[in-house]
Write a protein that holds these residues in place. Structure first.
Motif, PDB file in Angstrom:
ATOM      1  N   ARG A 194       0.821  -1.217   0.000  1.00 20.87           N
ATOM      2  CA  ARG A 194       0.000   0.000   0.000  1.00 20.87           C
ATOM      3  C   ARG A 194       0.854   1.266   0.000  1.00 20.87           C
ATOM      4  O   ARG A 194       0.608   2.196  -0.784  1.00 20.87           O
ATOM      5  N   LYS A 198       1.432   4.042  -3.261  1.00 19.32           N
ATOM      6  CA  LYS A 198       1.010   5.435  -3.091  1.00 19.32           C
ATOM      7  C   LYS A 198       2.166   6.393  -3.346  1.00 19.32           C
ATOM      8  O   LYS A 198       1.966   7.501  -3.858  1.00 19.32           O
ATOM      9  N   GLU A 199       3.381   5.975  -3.003  1.00 17.73           N
ATOM     10  CA  GLU A 199       4.559   6.822  -3.220  1.00 17.73           C
ATOM     11  C   GLU A 199       4.814   7.070  -4.703  1.00 17.73           C
ATOM     12  O   GLU A 199       5.405   8.091  -5.074  1.00 17.73           O
ATOM     13  N   LEU A 201       2.463   7.382  -6.966  1.00 23.48           N
ATOM     14  CA  LEU A 201       1.377   8.174  -7.556  1.00 23.48           C
ATOM     15  C   LEU A 201       1.754   9.659  -7.513  1.00 23.48           C
ATOM     16  O   LEU A 201       2.606  10.062  -6.722  1.00 23.48           O
ATOM     17  N   THR A 203       2.066  13.436  -6.554  1.00 23.80           N
ATOM     18  CA  THR A 203       1.983  14.052  -5.231  1.00 23.80           C
ATOM     19  C   THR A 203       0.668  14.808  -5.063  1.00 23.80           C
ATOM     20  O   THR A 203       0.304  15.632  -5.896  1.00 23.80           O
ATOM     21  N   HIS A 210      -5.750  13.688  -2.343  1.00 21.88           N
ATOM     22  CA  HIS A 210      -5.402  12.607  -1.414  1.00 21.88           C
ATOM     23  C   HIS A 210      -6.450  11.496  -1.473  1.00 21.88           C
ATOM     24  O   HIS A 210      -6.118  10.307  -1.468  1.00 21.88           O
ATOM     25  N   ASN A 213      -5.948   9.533  -4.689  1.00 28.08           N
ATOM     26  CA  ASN A 213      -4.774   8.668  -4.576  1.00 28.08           C
ATOM     27  C   ASN A 213      -5.046   7.443  -3.702  1.00 28.08           C
ATOM     28  O   ASN A 213      -4.627   6.331  -4.028  1.00 28.08           O
ATOM     29  N   ASP A 214      -5.757   7.649  -2.596  1.00 25.82           N
ATOM     30  CA  ASP A 214      -6.101   6.537  -1.707  1.00 25.82           C
ATOM     31  C   ASP A 214      -7.036   5.553  -2.404  1.00 25.82           C
ATOM     32  O   ASP A 214      -6.922   4.341  -2.223  1.00 25.82           O
ATOM     33  N   CYS A 217      -4.889   3.665  -5.041  1.00 28.83           N
ATOM     34  CA  CYS A 217      -3.983   2.743  -4.355  1.00 28.83           C
ATOM     35  C   CYS A 217      -4.733   1.501  -3.858  1.00 28.83           C
ATOM     36  O   CYS A 217      -4.332   0.365  -4.125  1.00 28.83           O
ATOM     37  N   ASN A 287     -10.296   1.794   1.110  1.00 29.48           N
ATOM     38  CA  ASN A 287      -9.053   2.490   1.440  1.00 29.48           C
ATOM     39  C   ASN A 287      -9.249   4.004   1.516  1.00 29.48           C
ATOM     40  O   ASN A 287      -8.729   4.654   2.431  1.00 29.48           O
ATOM     41  N   GLU A 291      -8.788   6.034   5.055  1.00 31.21           N
ATOM     42  CA  GLU A 291      -7.792   7.101   5.179  1.00 31.21           C
ATOM     43  C   GLU A 291      -8.445   8.453   5.457  1.00 31.21           C
ATOM     44  O   GLU A 291      -7.912   9.261   6.225  1.00 31.21           O
TER      45      GLU A 291
END
Length: 297
Positions: A194, A198-199, A201, A203, A210, A213-214, A217, A287, A291
């Motif tokens: 996980r 995400k790293e 994807l 920024t 966010h 991205n979550d 991911c 996810n 988050e």
């Protein structure tokens, strides 16, 4: 004089207030991973249950998506959400344990075991998945309620549980071996990958970014794991659709399904494309919700 006395009395009042609030804040902080996991599961099940039902019919009977949808249409709208209570109970509980126990066990193992972080986190993921398997009876009953062959035997969760009671406690845990295998290894891969995914994807600079991205991911991981463990779920579904009789081993049931489907890998993965999309949506929702709630609680 009165102002001076009032000023002198304020600090004890404020200190007392902080002391009263502090345990409550600590308690909420310790439970937030469990609460976020529970809410994420509820959100997901409410949205994706009809898709899961189509997929279930494909796993059980090896039929095409169109035929599975036609089955559900013949069953009628009143039966569309039939069987939702067990997965709602199961998923809200198991995902609460999955996220909560993973965090708690990771911290506990790091304190008491001097080993690489990857090893302790993997062990925590397996243990969390094993604990989730306690609730296999809910998954078992869900299977029975979704199978149209059992529609005339019971109409709700209570009746399904009651029907299994005469066969003993072991009957509730049919399909436990594939459940343990799936839960343990999928947890290791989910929690292990996980962060790295995400790293890679773009920024995120806003709350909505966010959230996206979550979702991406979780969705990518869920889809990948859904395909990887699809044959395991096919065997589990077949095992759990049986009431009474011999408890057949995982290899024996797999072999039987393999022969029934003409020894073709494509037939074994029938429904996998729908599972891919369902997992993409489901784990994206889970996810992203988890988050998001983690940030606001």
């Amino acid at each position: 004089m009165m102002d001076s006395e009032a000023h002198e009395k304020r600090p004890p009042i404020l200190t007392s207030s902080k002391q009263d609030i502090a345990p409550h804040i600590a308690s909420v902080s310790e439970m937030k991973h469990y609460l976020c996991g529970c809410c994420a599961a509820f959100n997901n099940i409410a949205i994706t249950f009809p898709i899961q039902k189509v997929l279930f019919r494909q796993q059980l009977y090896g039929i095409k998506t169109r035929d599975a949808v036609l089955q559900l249409r013949r069953d009628g709208f009143r039966n569309l959400y039939r069987g939702i209570l067990p997965p709602l109970m199961q998923k809200t509980t198991t995902l609460a344990l999955m996220f909560g126990l993973y965090e708690d066990l990771s911290c506990l193992l790091r304190k008491h075991i001097s080993s690489p972080e990857f090893a302790t986190r993997s062990m925590a993921a397996v243990l969390a998945g094993t604990t989730e398997a306690i609730f296999t009876p809910l998954e078992r009953v869900q299977t029975l309620l979704q199978d149209h062959k059992h529609h005339d035997k019971f109409t709700n969760t209570y009746q399904a549980f009651k029907a299994l009671k005469c066969h003993g406690i072991r009957e509730y845990y049919r399909g436990l071996v594939p459940v343990l295998f799936r839960n343990g290894f999928s947890n290791v891969l989910f929690f292990g990958l996980r962060g790295p995914i995400k790293e890679h994807l773009p920024t995120a600079t806003t709350h909505s970014a966010h959230l996206v991205n979550d979702f991406i991911c979780g969705g990518l991981l869920g889809a990948m794991l859904g395909i990887l463990f699809f044959p395991v779920n096919v065997v589990k579904t077949r095992m759990q659709s049986q009431i009474g009789g011999e408890f057949q081993s995982f290899p024996k049931v797999f072999q039987k399904i393999w022969l029934e489907r003409d020894r073709k890998l494509t037939n074994l993965f029938r429904g996998a494309h729908l599972n891919y999309h369902r997992s993409l949506i489901s784990w994206g929702i889970i996810n992203a919700t988890y988050e998001f709630l983690l940030k606001i609680i």
